[in-house]
Design a protein around this motif. Sequence first.
Motif, PDB file in Angstrom:
ATOM      1  N   PHE B  43     -11.410 -18.541  35.194  1.00 29.95           N
ATOM      2  CA  PHE B  43     -12.558 -19.161  35.862  1.00 29.95           C
ATOM      3  C   PHE B  43     -12.233 -20.609  36.275  1.00 29.95           C
ATOM      4  O   PHE B  43     -12.457 -21.011  37.422  1.00 29.95           O
ATOM      5  N   GLU B  44     -11.682 -21.364  35.344  1.00 25.76           N
ATOM      6  CA  GLU B  44     -11.335 -22.767  35.641  1.00 25.76           C
ATOM      7  C   GLU B  44     -10.244 -22.862  36.689  1.00 25.76           C
ATOM      8  O   GLU B  44     -10.227 -23.791  37.499  1.00 25.76           O
ATOM      9  N   ILE B  45      -9.300 -21.919  36.653  1.00 28.45           N
ATOM     10  CA  ILE B  45      -8.199 -21.960  37.623  1.00 28.45           C
ATOM     11  C   ILE B  45      -8.748 -21.751  39.042  1.00 28.45           C
ATOM     12  O   ILE B  45      -8.313 -22.426  39.981  1.00 28.45           O
ATOM     13  N   VAL B  46      -9.723 -20.878  39.193  1.00 27.24           N
ATOM     14  CA  VAL B  46     -10.331 -20.704  40.521  1.00 27.24           C
ATOM     15  C   VAL B  46     -11.027 -22.001  40.942  1.00 27.24           C
ATOM     16  O   VAL B  46     -10.931 -22.423  42.105  1.00 27.24           O
ATOM     17  N   GLY B  47     -11.683 -22.682  39.996  1.00 26.61           N
ATOM     18  CA  GLY B  47     -12.302 -23.984  40.295  1.00 26.61           C
ATOM     19  C   GLY B  47     -11.252 -24.995  40.756  1.00 26.61           C
ATOM     20  O   GLY B  47     -11.471 -25.746  41.717  1.00 26.61           O
ATOM     21  N   HIS B  48     -10.115 -25.010  40.083  1.00 27.12           N
ATOM     22  CA  HIS B  48      -9.003 -25.915  40.458  1.00 27.12           C
ATOM     23  C   HIS B  48      -8.494 -25.601  41.868  1.00 27.12           C
ATOM     24  O   HIS B  48      -8.195 -26.518  42.646  1.00 27.12           O
ATOM     25  N   LEU B  49      -8.403 -24.325  42.206  1.00 31.81           N
ATOM     26  CA  LEU B  49      -7.928 -23.951  43.548  1.00 31.81           C
ATOM     27  C   LEU B  49      -8.903 -24.432  44.622  1.00 31.81           C
ATOM     28  O   LEU B  49      -8.485 -24.906  45.685  1.00 31.81           O
ATOM     29  N   ILE B  50     -10.202 -24.337  44.346  1.00 28.56           N
ATOM     30  CA  ILE B  50     -11.205 -24.828  45.300  1.00 28.56           C
ATOM     31  C   ILE B  50     -11.061 -26.344  45.469  1.00 28.56           C
ATOM     32  O   ILE B  50     -11.037 -26.870  46.586  1.00 28.56           O
ATOM     33  N   TYR B  51     -10.935 -27.032  44.332  1.00 28.95           N
ATOM     34  CA  TYR B  51     -10.823 -28.492  44.378  1.00 28.95           C
ATOM     35  C   TYR B  51      -9.588 -28.920  45.180  1.00 28.95           C
ATOM     36  O   TYR B  51      -9.628 -29.890  45.945  1.00 28.95           O
ATOM     37  N   GLY B  52      -8.503 -28.168  45.028  1.00 34.27           N
ATOM     38  CA  GLY B  52      -7.283 -28.464  45.789  1.00 34.27           C
ATOM     39  C   GLY B  52      -7.495 -28.320  47.290  1.00 34.27           C
ATOM     40  O   GLY B  52      -6.958 -29.099  48.090  1.00 34.27           O
ATOM     41  N   GLU B  53      -8.268 -27.329  47.690  1.00 37.12           N
ATOM     42  CA  GLU B  53      -8.554 -27.172  49.130  1.00 37.12           C
ATOM     43  C   GLU B  53      -9.309 -28.388  49.654  1.00 37.12           C
ATOM     44  O   GLU B  53      -9.065 -28.858  50.760  1.00 37.12           O
ATOM     45  N   ARG B  54     -10.250 -28.880  48.845  1.00 33.50           N
ATOM     46  CA  ARG B  54     -11.089 -29.984  49.317  1.00 33.50           C
ATOM     47  C   ARG B  54     -10.348 -31.309  49.356  1.00 33.50           C
ATOM     48  O   ARG B  54     -10.626 -32.144  50.207  1.00 33.50           O
ATOM     49  N   THR B  55      -9.445 -31.519  48.396  1.00 33.22           N
ATOM     50  CA  THR B  55      -8.913 -32.878  48.222  1.00 33.22           C
ATOM     51  C   THR B  55      -7.409 -32.990  48.395  1.00 33.22           C
ATOM     52  O   THR B  55      -6.895 -34.103  48.526  1.00 33.22           O
ATOM     53  N   ASP B  56      -6.695 -31.885  48.352  1.00 36.20           N
ATOM     54  CA  ASP B  56      -5.247 -31.987  48.236  1.00 36.20           C
ATOM     55  C   ASP B  56      -4.500 -31.477  49.474  1.00 36.20           C
ATOM     56  O   ASP B  56      -3.813 -32.239  50.147  1.00 36.20           O
ATOM     57  N   TRP B  57      -4.645 -30.212  49.821  1.00 43.27           N
ATOM     58  CA  TRP B  57      -3.701 -29.587  50.748  1.00 43.27           C
ATOM     59  C   TRP B  57      -3.829 -30.081  52.179  1.00 43.27           C
ATOM     60  O   TRP B  57      -2.953 -30.778  52.684  1.00 43.27           O
ATOM     61  N   MET B  58      -4.889 -29.755  52.869  1.00 45.50           N
ATOM     62  CA  MET B  58      -5.012 -30.253  54.247  1.00 45.50           C
ATOM     63  C   MET B  58      -5.268 -31.760  54.288  1.00 45.50           C
ATOM     64  O   MET B  58      -4.720 -32.447  55.158  1.00 45.50           O
ATOM     65  N   PRO B  59      -6.061 -32.327  53.349  1.00 47.20           N
ATOM     66  CA  PRO B  59      -6.233 -33.780  53.383  1.00 47.20           C
ATOM     67  C   PRO B  59      -4.900 -34.536  53.320  1.00 47.20           C
ATOM     68  O   PRO B  59      -4.681 -35.486  54.076  1.00 47.20           O
ATOM     69  N   ARG B  60      -3.989 -34.115  52.437  1.00 40.92           N
ATOM     70  CA  ARG B  60      -2.711 -34.823  52.339  1.00 40.92           C
ATOM     71  C   ARG B  60      -1.811 -34.510  53.544  1.00 40.92           C
ATOM     72  O   ARG B  60      -1.018 -35.362  53.954  1.00 40.92           O
ATOM     73  N   ALA B  61      -1.920 -33.305  54.087  1.00 43.40           N
ATOM     74  CA  ALA B  61      -1.154 -33.002  55.303  1.00 43.40           C
ATOM     75  C   ALA B  61      -1.599 -33.938  56.426  1.00 43.40           C
ATOM     76  O   ALA B  61      -0.784 -34.456  57.198  1.00 43.40           O
ATOM     77  N   ARG B  62      -2.897 -34.184  56.497  1.00 42.97           N
ATOM     78  CA  ARG B  62      -3.424 -35.104  57.511  1.00 42.97           C
ATOM     79  C   ARG B  62      -2.870 -36.515  57.320  1.00 42.97           C
ATOM     80  O   ARG B  62      -2.552 -37.208  58.286  1.00 42.97           O
ATOM     81  N   ILE B  63      -2.749 -36.931  56.049  1.00 44.80           N
ATOM     82  CA  ILE B  63      -2.208 -38.272  55.769  1.00 44.80           C
ATOM     83  C   ILE B  63      -0.766 -38.373  56.265  1.00 44.80           C
ATOM     84  O   ILE B  63      -0.373 -39.378  56.878  1.00 44.80           O
ATOM     85  N   VAL B  64       0.030 -37.318  56.032  1.00 45.61           N
ATOM     86  CA  VAL B  64       1.417 -37.340  56.521  1.00 45.61           C
ATOM     87  C   VAL B  64       1.416 -37.484  58.043  1.00 45.61           C
ATOM     88  O   VAL B  64       2.145 -38.305  58.608  1.00 45.61           O
ATOM     89  N   LEU B  65       0.568 -36.692  58.713  1.00 42.34           N
ATOM     90  CA  LEU B  65       0.582 -36.705  60.179  1.00 42.34           C
ATOM     91  C   LEU B  65       0.062 -38.026  60.737  1.00 42.34           C
ATOM     92  O   LEU B  65       0.531 -38.503  61.764  1.00 42.34           O
ATOM     93  N   GLN B  66      -0.880 -38.642  60.039  1.00 36.58           N
ATOM     94  CA  GLN B  66      -1.462 -39.878  60.570  1.00 36.58           C
ATOM     95  C   GLN B  66      -0.679 -41.118  60.179  1.00 36.58           C
ATOM     96  O   GLN B  66      -0.529 -42.043  60.978  1.00 36.58           O
TER      97      GLN B  66
END
Lengths: 179, 179
Positions: B43-66
Motif C-alpha cells: 500500500f505504501e509503495i503505491v503511495g510512493h509511486l504516486i508521489y514520485g509522479e507528482r514531484t520527481d520524474w517529469m518535474p526533474r526532467a523539466r528541470i534538466v530541459l530548462q
Amino acid sequence: MEHNLQHTISLLARTPAALDALLRDLPEAWTLRKEGENTWSAFEIVGHLIYGERTDWMPRARIVLQFGETRAFEPFDRGGHVREMQGKSLAQLLDEFARVRSESLEELRALHLRPEDLERRGLHPALGIVTLSERLATWAAHDLTHLHQISRVMAHQYREAVGPWSAYLGVLQCAGHSS
Amino acid sequence: MEHNLQHTISLLARTPAALDALLRDLPEAWTLRKEGENTWSAFEIVGHLIYGERTDWMPRARIVLQFGETRAFEPFDRGGHVREMQGKSLAQLLDEFARVRSESLEELRALHLRPEDLERRGLHPALGIVTLSERLATWAAHDLTHLHQISRVMAHQYREAVGPWSAYLGVLQCAGHSS
C-alpha cells in the motif's frame, strides 16, 4: 502470518493477470533477454510457471492427499519448461498460464479442504516431512519469487542505461537468490 | 542494452495495470503488512509511486530541459508519500497512480524528445552530472525496483507458512537492497 487458504487462492488467482498486464506486447528487448548464461528471461519464467501447474502444484497436492507420507514426490524437472515454450509466442504462453492456473484453482476449490486436511503430511525427497498447508503456501510464495525474478531480470537490461543511479536502485543490487 | 525511449515508455505504461491486477481487492493481510519497522507495505509503495509522479520524474526532467547543469534537482522526500495515502483506500491509490502515470506519459510524449535532447545534462545534488537519458531509464528501473520490493514484502508474510521450502524460495533470501 499463518497460512490462510483463502489468502493463498486470492494471490494465485491474480498472478496470471498481473504478468499479462506487465508483459503482453512489451518489446522483446525486455521479455527475451536474460541476466547471463544459464539464467532465464521473463519469457522462460512464464514457461516455468505453466510447467509447474502441469506437474508440480496440484499434482503433488493430490499425492499428499492420496498417499500421505508413504510416497515421495517425484523430483521436479527444472528444465521441463523448455517443452512448454517451443514454437510459442509470449502472448500464447500468457494465455496458457491463465488457463492452466484457472483449472488448478478450480480443482483446489473443489477439494473443499478443511483445516485437518491442510495438516496432512507428505514426503519430499529432499526436505522430508512437509504438510499440505506448507505446500499450498509455497505455491503462492513461488509466484512471488518469480515476480521478484522477472522484475530483476528486466531491470538488469537497463543496468548501464541508468548511469550513476544504479547505486540507488535496490533491484540492481540483487544478485538473485536461487540455489 | 542502451536506453531506448520507446522501450522505457512501453514499460512505464504497463506498471499501473500490473499493480492493479496484482493488488486490487487482495486481502489486507497481503497489502498492508510490512517486513518490519521502518519498512513499507505494498500500500505504501503505491503511495510512493504516486508521489514520485507528482514531484520527481517529469518535474526533474523539466528541470534538466530548462536549466541544464545550472540548477540542481531538489532532494526527493522519501516520506512524501505519507500525504498521498492519508484517508485513502488501496483501490483509490491504484486509480490515482494510473491517472498520474498516464498524465506523465502524455507530457513525455508531447516533448517529442530527439536523441540530442536525451543527451542533455542535469545536476543531481549527490550524483553530480547526469543525462536526461539516464534519468528516463531510471524511471523504468525504479518501477521494477518497487515491483521487486512488493513481491518480497508480500512473500515475507508467508515466511513461516512455507515451512522447510523457505530454503528454496529465492525471494525469501532477499534482504532488500535499499540504501
